[in-house]
Design an enzyme around this catalytic site. Structure first.
Site, mmCIF file in Angstrom:
data_model
loop_
_atom_site.group_PDB
_atom_site.id
_atom_site.type_symbol
_atom_site.label_atom_id
_atom_site.label_comp_id
_atom_site.label_asym_id
_atom_site.label_seq_id
_atom_site.Cartn_x
_atom_site.Cartn_y
_atom_site.Cartn_z
ATOM 1 N N LYS A 70 -54.023 83.490 -12.202
ATOM 2 C CA LYS A 70 -53.876 82.251 -11.449
ATOM 3 C C LYS A 70 -52.679 82.356 -10.500
ATOM 4 O O LYS A 70 -51.703 83.027 -10.800
ATOM 5 C CB LYS A 70 -53.675 81.077 -12.399
ATOM 6 N N HIS A 89 -52.449 76.435 -13.968
ATOM 7 C CA HIS A 89 -51.671 76.500 -12.734
ATOM 8 C C HIS A 89 -50.343 75.745 -12.857
ATOM 9 O O HIS A 89 -49.338 76.182 -12.312
ATOM 10 C CB HIS A 89 -52.489 75.943 -11.565
ATOM 11 N N SER A 96 -57.656 75.520 -8.172
ATOM 12 C CA SER A 96 -56.954 74.950 -9.318
ATOM 13 C C SER A 96 -57.577 73.594 -9.623
ATOM 14 O O SER A 96 -57.752 72.773 -8.724
ATOM 15 C CB SER A 96 -55.474 74.761 -8.979
ATOM 16 N N GLY A 121 -56.211 71.221 -11.383
ATOM 17 C CA GLY A 121 -55.174 70.201 -11.267
ATOM 18 C C GLY A 121 -54.658 69.972 -9.858
ATOM 19 O O GLY A 121 -54.432 68.841 -9.438
#
Length: 111
Positions: free
Chosen positions: A12, A39, A80, A82
């Site tokens: 990531k 992340h 990601s 989030g």
């Protein structure tokens, strides 16, 4: 440094904008590591480090990096959950400054 990523593997990454609180210059940095399960773990590490240097941090999004040091190739892809998807084209431009002799590509592929 503008780029801090693991030397090998798929992991990531996040794209972070650094801004001086007085409105002075801003720059974008790339951070990525296999050690991060999510992340936000990367951001939670970067944010205090950069605040100590006098920057405000904003995560612009994330994705994944596939780093093959043997073949000198980096692939940027994914997103990601989030933070949303980083602008991979911006990430690639930053990576190209650090990895000048690499073939660096990006796509909107999820895997």
């Amino acid at each position: 440094r503008d780029v801090e990523i693991d030397p090998e593997g798929t992991f990531k990454y996040i794209l972070v904008r650094l801004q001086r609180p007085d409105g002075g210059g801003q720059r974008d940095i790339v951070r990525g590591t296999k050690a991060a399960e999510f992340h936000n773990h990367i951001f939670e590490k970067v944010n205090p480090e950069m605040e100590k240097l006098g920057y405000e941090c904003k995560c612009l999004g994330g994705g994944k990096i596939e780093h093959n040091s043997k073949d000198k190739k980096i692939r940027v892809f994914g997103l990601s959950t989030g933070y949303g998807k980083a602008d991979h084209s911006v990430t690639v431009e930053i990576l190209k400054k650090e990895y000048t002799d690499y073939e660096i590509t990006w796509s909107d592929d999820k895997k």
